[in-house]
Design a protein around this motif. Structure first.
Motif, PDB file in Angstrom:
ATOM      1  N   SER A 232       0.831  -1.197   0.000  1.00 18.81           N
ATOM      2  CA  SER A 232       0.000   0.000   0.000  1.00 18.81           C
ATOM      3  C   SER A 232       0.865   1.246   0.000  1.00 18.81           C
ATOM      4  O   SER A 232       1.915   1.284   0.659  1.00 18.81           O
ATOM      5  CB  SER A 232      -0.892   0.008   1.245  1.00 18.81           C
ATOM      6  OG  SER A 232      -1.501   1.269   1.441  1.00 18.81           O
ATOM      7  N   ALA A 233       0.401   2.265  -0.708  1.00 20.68           N
ATOM      8  CA  ALA A 233       1.101   3.547  -0.690  1.00 20.68           C
ATOM      9  C   ALA A 233       1.071   4.180   0.695  1.00 20.68           C
ATOM     10  O   ALA A 233       1.888   5.057   0.985  1.00 20.68           O
ATOM     11  CB  ALA A 233       0.474   4.495  -1.717  1.00 20.68           C
ATOM     12  N   MET A 234       0.167   3.741   1.559  1.00 23.09           N
ATOM     13  CA  MET A 234       0.140   4.274   2.921  1.00 23.09           C
ATOM     14  C   MET A 234       1.346   3.809   3.728  1.00 23.09           C
ATOM     15  O   MET A 234       1.731   4.438   4.707  1.00 23.09           O
ATOM     16  CB  MET A 234      -1.158   3.859   3.622  1.00 23.09           C
ATOM     17  CG  MET A 234      -2.374   4.633   3.140  1.00 23.09           C
ATOM     18  SD  MET A 234      -2.205   6.419   3.372  1.00 23.09           S
ATOM     19  CE  MET A 234      -2.152   6.531   5.171  1.00 23.09           C
ATOM     20  N   TRP A 235       1.933   2.677   3.350  1.00 17.02           N
ATOM     21  CA  TRP A 235       3.175   2.179   3.945  1.00 17.02           C
ATOM     22  C   TRP A 235       4.140   1.928   2.781  1.00 17.02           C
ATOM     23  O   TRP A 235       4.237   0.804   2.282  1.00 17.02           O
ATOM     24  CB  TRP A 235       2.920   0.901   4.755  1.00 17.02           C
ATOM     25  CG  TRP A 235       2.089   1.135   5.976  1.00 17.02           C
ATOM     26  CD1 TRP A 235       0.732   1.063   6.065  1.00 17.02           C
ATOM     27  CD2 TRP A 235       2.570   1.516   7.271  1.00 17.02           C
ATOM     28  NE1 TRP A 235       0.330   1.382   7.344  1.00 17.02           N
ATOM     29  CE2 TRP A 235       1.427   1.658   8.115  1.00 17.02           C
ATOM     30  CE3 TRP A 235       3.827   1.747   7.820  1.00 17.02           C
ATOM     31  CZ2 TRP A 235       1.533   2.016   9.455  1.00 17.02           C
ATOM     32  CZ3 TRP A 235       3.928   2.101   9.156  1.00 17.02           C
ATOM     33  CH2 TRP A 235       2.804   2.232   9.961  1.00 17.02           C
ATOM     34  N   PRO A 236       4.820   2.977   2.312  1.00 22.98           N
ATOM     35  CA  PRO A 236       5.563   2.890   1.051  1.00 22.98           C
ATOM     36  C   PRO A 236       6.567   1.748   0.972  1.00 22.98           C
ATOM     37  O   PRO A 236       6.759   1.165  -0.111  1.00 22.98           O
ATOM     38  CB  PRO A 236       6.267   4.253   0.973  1.00 22.98           C
ATOM     39  CG  PRO A 236       5.381   5.169   1.751  1.00 22.98           C
ATOM     40  CD  PRO A 236       4.864   4.342   2.883  1.00 22.98           C
ATOM     41  N   ALA A 237       7.206   1.395   2.078  1.00 22.68           N
ATOM     42  CA  ALA A 237       8.215   0.332   2.044  1.00 22.68           C
ATOM     43  C   ALA A 237       7.639  -1.013   1.638  1.00 22.68           C
ATOM     44  O   ALA A 237       8.378  -1.904   1.201  1.00 22.68           O
ATOM     45  CB  ALA A 237       8.904   0.207   3.400  1.00 22.68           C
TER      46      ALA A 237
END
Length: 261
Positions: free
Chosen positions: A216-221
């Motif tokens: 998810s882009a909310m957790w980029p890693a």
């Protein structure tokens, strides 16, 4: 994704330095990706020790930095170009000009980003990229909401990132720049081997999402879950939220030594 749980930062540094030593022995002209922050410092110290002992040379290697603040004076001690020189580049035998970073003081920042992206491509890409992770899951300065297909660009830092980095600015969050130039997530994913290091309980939630959460882009890693060769090295505190921690320990214990990380 390989998850390696080690007792402390020193043990992690030894494994990463082993891998870099193997890489440079096989390819003396390898391209390394260098990160700033606290996470890679033990790795750099170990590499310096091995260089001083005559075990490893960077004379033919090249390196690219992940990111740079926008607007810090060239001589500022926390400008990432100066941090990398202080922590690793100036302590080993990189050739002059062999370590490059994005220009956060360019008059044309957009053009500088494109030029930096091209420089990495012209070098043949990064062979091994060292990474840390922010408490909000960012890698480099790709903050939550970053495009998973992003390339080197200008970003605005979140309040959390500026608060986390205030420790490098005498705990003065107002002294931390608001903008940066950073490799994008797609740029990072183009490296052939990603090596992410995290220690301490403050990173446990981010590590949990990185390894076991949804992409998810909310957790980029979490984009690293799609990389064909990604290694995550953590201490017990950073691993404390991992549901499969015992399994990761079993897998690494059973791994043939010749495989490295």
């Amino acid at each position: 994704m390989e998850v390696v749980i080690q007792p402390d930062a020193g043990a992690i540094a030894t494994l990463v330095a082993d891998e870099i030593e193997r890489l440079l022995a096989a390819r003396p002209d390898a391209v390394l990706g260098l990160a700033t922050g606290s996470s890679p410092l033990a790795i750099y110290d170990e590499l310096v020790r091995r260089h001083e002992a005559g075990r490893i040379s960077f004379a033919r290697a090249r390196a690219f930095m992940l990111d740079e603040y926008v607007g810090l004076p060239d001589a500022h001690p926390e400008r990432y170009r100066n941090v990398i020189d202080r922590e690793i580049a100036g302590r080993v035998d990189f050739a002059p000009g062999a370590v490059q970073g994005p220009d956060g003081n360019a008059e044309d920042l957009v053009g500088a980003c494109a030029a930096y992206e091209q420089a990495i491509a012209d070098a043949g890409g990064v062979d091994l990229q060292i990474l840390g992770i922010g408490t909000d899951g960012h890698i480099a300065f790709n903050e939550p909401g970053s495009s998973l297909g992003s390339r080197t660009r200008i970003k605005t830092l979140t309040s959390q990132t500026r608060l986390d980095n205030a420790r490098f600015f005498d705990d003065d969050v107002d002294a931390v720049p608001v903008h940066c130039v950073t490799q994008g997530l797609a740029t990072i994913m183009s490296a052939r081997h990603l090596v992410l290091v995290a220690t301490g309980s403050a990173k446990a939630e981010a590590v949990h999402h990185l390894v076991e959460g949804s992409v998810s882009a909310m957790w980029p890693a979490t984009i690293m879950q799609h990389h064909p060769r990604a290694t995550v090295l953590v201490d017990p505190a950073a691993a404390s939220r991992l549901q499969l921690g015992d399994y990761y320990r079993e897998v690494f214990a059973a791994k043939p030594a010749w495989q490295g990380i």
